[in-house]
Design a protein around this motif. Structure first.
Motif, PDB file in Angstrom:
ATOM      1  N   UNK A 164      12.278 -84.040  43.863  1.00  0.00           N
ATOM      2  CA  UNK A 164      12.461 -82.993  42.865  1.00  0.00           C
ATOM      3  C   UNK A 164      11.755 -83.385  41.575  1.00  0.00           C
ATOM      4  N   UNK A 165      11.114 -82.397  40.947  1.00  0.00           N
ATOM      5  CA  UNK A 165      10.397 -82.630  39.686  1.00  0.00           C
ATOM      6  C   UNK A 165       9.335 -83.703  39.811  1.00  0.00           C
ATOM      7  N   UNK A 166       8.481 -83.575  40.812  1.00  0.00           N
ATOM      8  CA  UNK A 166       7.306 -84.445  40.908  1.00  0.00           C
ATOM      9  C   UNK A 166       6.325 -84.123  39.788  1.00  0.00           C
ATOM     10  N   UNK A 167       6.368 -82.893  39.301  1.00  0.00           N
ATOM     11  CA  UNK A 167       5.526 -82.499  38.165  1.00  0.00           C
ATOM     12  C   UNK A 167       5.852 -83.349  36.943  1.00  0.00           C
ATOM     13  N   UNK A 168       4.818 -83.807  36.244  1.00  0.00           N
ATOM     14  CA  UNK A 168       4.992 -84.605  35.032  1.00  0.00           C
ATOM     15  C   UNK A 168       4.228 -83.966  33.889  1.00  0.00           C
ATOM     16  N   UNK A 169       4.745 -84.094  32.668  1.00  0.00           N
ATOM     17  CA  UNK A 169       4.140 -83.465  31.500  1.00  0.00           C
ATOM     18  C   UNK A 169       4.512 -84.286  30.275  1.00  0.00           C
ATOM     19  N   UNK A 170       3.527 -84.784  29.554  1.00  0.00           N
ATOM     20  CA  UNK A 170       3.796 -85.601  28.373  1.00  0.00           C
ATOM     21  C   UNK A 170       3.524 -84.845  27.079  1.00  0.00           C
ATOM     22  N   UNK A 171       3.449 -83.520  27.139  1.00  0.00           N
ATOM     23  CA  UNK A 171       3.110 -82.741  25.943  1.00  0.00           C
ATOM     24  C   UNK A 171       4.307 -82.452  25.054  1.00  0.00           C
ATOM     25  N   UNK A 284      14.012 -70.699  54.950  1.00  0.00           N
ATOM     26  CA  UNK A 284      13.406 -69.811  55.926  1.00  0.00           C
ATOM     27  C   UNK A 284      13.123 -70.558  57.223  1.00  0.00           C
ATOM     28  N   UNK A 285      12.610 -71.789  57.115  1.00  0.00           N
ATOM     29  CA  UNK A 285      12.272 -72.564  58.301  1.00  0.00           C
ATOM     30  C   UNK A 285      12.175 -74.030  57.907  1.00  0.00           C
ATOM     31  N   UNK A 286      12.104 -74.927  58.887  1.00  0.00           N
ATOM     32  CA  UNK A 286      11.892 -76.346  58.607  1.00  0.00           C
ATOM     33  C   UNK A 286      10.519 -76.536  57.977  1.00  0.00           C
ATOM     34  N   UNK A 287      10.433 -77.463  57.038  1.00  0.00           N
ATOM     35  CA  UNK A 287       9.180 -77.673  56.314  1.00  0.00           C
ATOM     36  C   UNK A 287       8.975 -79.133  55.963  1.00  0.00           C
ATOM     37  N   UNK A 288       7.737 -79.440  55.613  1.00  0.00           N
ATOM     38  CA  UNK A 288       7.408 -80.692  54.934  1.00  0.00           C
ATOM     39  C   UNK A 288       6.574 -80.350  53.713  1.00  0.00           C
ATOM     40  N   UNK A 289       6.721 -81.137  52.658  1.00  0.00           N
ATOM     41  CA  UNK A 289       6.080 -80.821  51.377  1.00  0.00           C
ATOM     42  C   UNK A 289       5.451 -82.086  50.809  1.00  0.00           C
ATOM     43  N   UNK A 290       4.208 -81.968  50.376  1.00  0.00           N
ATOM     44  CA  UNK A 290       3.527 -83.047  49.656  1.00  0.00           C
ATOM     45  C   UNK A 290       3.214 -82.560  48.247  1.00  0.00           C
ATOM     46  N   UNK A 291       3.471 -83.405  47.235  1.00  0.00           N
ATOM     47  CA  UNK A 291       3.205 -83.040  45.842  1.00  0.00           C
ATOM     48  C   UNK A 291       2.599 -84.229  45.099  1.00  0.00           C
ATOM     49  N   UNK A 292       1.702 -83.940  44.162  1.00  0.00           N
ATOM     50  CA  UNK A 292       1.138 -84.974  43.307  1.00  0.00           C
ATOM     51  C   UNK A 292       0.831 -84.372  41.946  1.00  0.00           C
ATOM     52  N   UNK A 293       1.021 -85.140  40.890  1.00  0.00           N
ATOM     53  CA  UNK A 293       0.813 -84.636  39.535  1.00  0.00           C
ATOM     54  C   UNK A 293       0.372 -85.767  38.623  1.00  0.00           C
ATOM     55  N   UNK A 302      -4.068 -85.827  19.880  1.00  0.00           N
ATOM     56  CA  UNK A 302      -3.045 -84.903  20.370  1.00  0.00           C
ATOM     57  C   UNK A 302      -3.495 -84.028  21.523  1.00  0.00           C
ATOM     58  N   UNK A 303      -4.708 -84.213  22.025  1.00  0.00           N
ATOM     59  CA  UNK A 303      -5.182 -83.458  23.175  1.00  0.00           C
ATOM     60  C   UNK A 303      -4.424 -83.898  24.429  1.00  0.00           C
ATOM     61  N   UNK A 304      -4.016 -82.950  25.252  1.00  0.00           N
ATOM     62  CA  UNK A 304      -3.286 -83.297  26.462  1.00  0.00           C
ATOM     63  C   UNK A 304      -3.707 -82.416  27.623  1.00  0.00           C
ATOM     64  N   UNK A 305      -3.446 -82.893  28.832  1.00  0.00           N
ATOM     65  CA  UNK A 305      -3.730 -82.128  30.039  1.00  0.00           C
ATOM     66  C   UNK A 305      -2.764 -82.501  31.138  1.00  0.00           C
ATOM     67  N   UNK A 306      -2.480 -81.531  32.001  1.00  0.00           N
ATOM     68  CA  UNK A 306      -1.558 -81.704  33.120  1.00  0.00           C
ATOM     69  C   UNK A 306      -2.169 -81.048  34.348  1.00  0.00           C
ATOM     70  N   UNK A 307      -2.118 -81.734  35.496  1.00  0.00           N
ATOM     71  CA  UNK A 307      -2.571 -81.141  36.746  1.00  0.00           C
ATOM     72  C   UNK A 307      -1.528 -81.414  37.822  1.00  0.00           C
ATOM     73  N   UNK A 308      -1.249 -80.401  38.642  1.00  0.00           N
ATOM     74  CA  UNK A 308      -0.273 -80.505  39.726  1.00  0.00           C
ATOM     75  C   UNK A 308      -0.841 -79.846  40.969  1.00  0.00           C
ATOM     76  N   UNK A 309      -0.616 -80.474  42.125  1.00  0.00           N
ATOM     77  CA  UNK A 309      -0.982 -79.864  43.412  1.00  0.00           C
ATOM     78  C   UNK A 309       0.171 -80.046  44.387  1.00  0.00           C
ATOM     79  N   UNK A 310       0.501 -78.985  45.116  1.00  0.00           N
ATOM     80  CA  UNK A 310       1.527 -79.051  46.139  1.00  0.00           C
ATOM     81  C   UNK A 310       1.061 -78.371  47.411  1.00  0.00           C
ATOM     82  N   UNK A 311       1.499 -78.899  48.555  1.00  0.00           N
ATOM     83  CA  UNK A 311       1.200 -78.292  49.852  1.00  0.00           C
ATOM     84  C   UNK A 311       2.485 -78.255  50.665  1.00  0.00           C
TER      85      UNK A 311
END
Length: 451
Positions: A164-171, A284-293, A302-311
């Protein structure tokens, strides 16, 4: 994601969230206990003295949380209006009770009770329902934990599992409330096929549906709380590994890192989650989930950036992919606190197929029922027999500004969001078609005050 250490670690989450739909656990920045965001350490130290504390002689009690409300305007191409409300669970009004006790120089134990103070919120409101979401308080967390400085922490009960909450954000926490990868605002508004002027039964959440929870949250698809056993390692060179198991059955593993490299503050999260047979919210059905951020803040500018990908790989359905990007500038224009300017973009591919397995808010279970009576391409195709989804695209963008008010432990935001989508389908004769959707526009002025 500002008063109180317990609160701040939670406020940085998100997301939450996410879950409840999104989970958040305490002390991510320190020991990666399940939150999304590794930042705000200085703010925690400054405001910890304002936290209300009590307890018996052995176990402390820390009370913290936040109250958040906003004025949300919307336009779905048919009509427009404005509602007052909050967000759901992780970004809605919250009340936390946390405590701990020292066993000896190495071992400690504690507990967490957290509640969602439910009210009208942008996750449930729609074009004909300004009061959506009102209800009694709900239990988010209820667990105990025991921790060794050398061996790590074990927690048992209702909590955020490790993915849970694999997403990260330092802003900053204020930015997380305004711009989160989960679609807390507007997910329950009805889809409008382009040029028809008619609302479908299907909702925006249906085109951003997560199979694991069966809820349209767009990303953080493992983002709910579960009855589970969780283990977190001690922090080693900024890294923390986590694993959890529970329900009947789900399990996951995660790796997180927070640190500073020269002028940059960074955070990283990666997880794998598998759900087999556990019903969760509306699975809905059985699943597997991969996430990276990954998230980075250049502290001098003060410039910042965030990227997240999930499958998500759901049994019996196409894989779905989620991408979320956020970038901006955290600056000090006044003595009131940081001012944060941001822009965000998200894209979800092939997430609409969940409608055919069951949709929580729209209440429809097949594509034709979801668009019946609209006069659009899907409705026309369904007149000749059943049609089926073959793919979908959900795109979203937004921008806004957040003003933090340090003296009041408060954050104000002004934001805009735009949702756009297309649905690919196959009719009864095997011919392919496409349904383009009218954009949903969302504007909001809101604030959160932390205690």
């Amino acid at each position: 994601m500002l008063g109180g250490k317990t609160f701040l670690f939670s406020a940085a989450a998100l997301v939450g969230v996410s879950a409840g739909l999104l989970g958040s656990d305490r002390s991510f920045a320190a020991d990666f206990g399940g939150n999304c965001c590794a930042d705000l350490e200085e703010r925690i130290a400054e405001l910890e003295a304002t936290t209300a504390r009590k307890g018996n002689r052995k176990v402390s009690l820390t009370i913290s949380g936040w109250v958040t409300q906003q004025i949300m305007g919307w336009d779905d191409s048919i009509s427009s209006d404005a509602y007052v409300g909050t967000s759901l669970n992780d970004l809605g009004t919250r009340l936390h009770f946390d405590g701990s006790a020292s066993i000896n120089n190495e071992w400690s134990a504690g507990y967490s009770l957290r509640f969602d103070i439910t009210g009208a919120n942008g996750f449930v409101q729609d074009a004909s329902n300004a009061r959506g979401g009102e209800g009694p308080p709900g239990l988010l967390n209820s667990y105990w934990w025991i921790k060794s400085e050398r061996l790590g922490r074990v927690s048992v009960g209702r909590q955020s599992h490790s993915a849970d909450d694999t997403w990260v954000d330092v802003s900053g926490a204020g930015s997380i409330f305004a711009a989160n990868l989960v679609i807390f605002d507007g997910q329950n508004f009805q889809l409008v096929p382009q040029g028809t002027g008619r609302r479908a039964k299907a909702r925006w959440g249906d085109i951003g549906n997560c199979y694991t929870t069966g809820v349209g949250i767009f990303a953080d698809c493992a983002g709910d709380r579960t009855d589970s056993v969780r283990y977190d390692t001690p922090t080693i060179a900024g890294f923390v590994a986590s694993t959890s198991w529970g329900g009947d059955d789900h399990w996951d593993v995660a790796l997180r890192h927070a640190g500073e490299f020269g002028a940059f503050k960074t955070a990283f999260g990666m997880s794998y989650h598998e759900n087999k047979g556990d019903p969760r919210i509306n699975t809905i059905t059985d699943t597997s989930i991969f996430q990276v951020s990954f998230s980075a803040l250049h502290q001098p500018t003060g410039l910042f950036g965030v990227v997240y990908y999930g499958n998500e790989d759901p049994d019996g359905f196409k894989d779905s992919d989620q991408l979320y990007l956020k970038a901006g500038l955290r600056t000090n224009l006044t003595s009131l606190g940081a001012t944060i300017f941001y822009g965000e973009y998200g894209r979800g591919d092939d997430m609409f197929s969940g409608l055919e397995g069951g949709a929580v808010f729209s209440g429809v279970t097949d594509l034709c029922d979801g668009f019946a009576g609209t006069g659009g391409n899907i409705d026309t195709a369904c007149a000749g027999g059943a049609a089926h989804t073959s793919g979908s695209t959900f795109e979203r963008f937004g921008f806004g500004v957040v003003q933090e008010l340090d003296a009041a432990s408060m954050a104000l935001w002004l934001k805009y969001k735009n949702y756009d989508g297309e649905i690919d389908f196959i009719d009864a004769g095997g011919a392919t078609g496409k349904e383009s959707l009218e954009n949903l526009h969302i504007y909001a002025l809101g604030a959160a005050i932390f205690f």
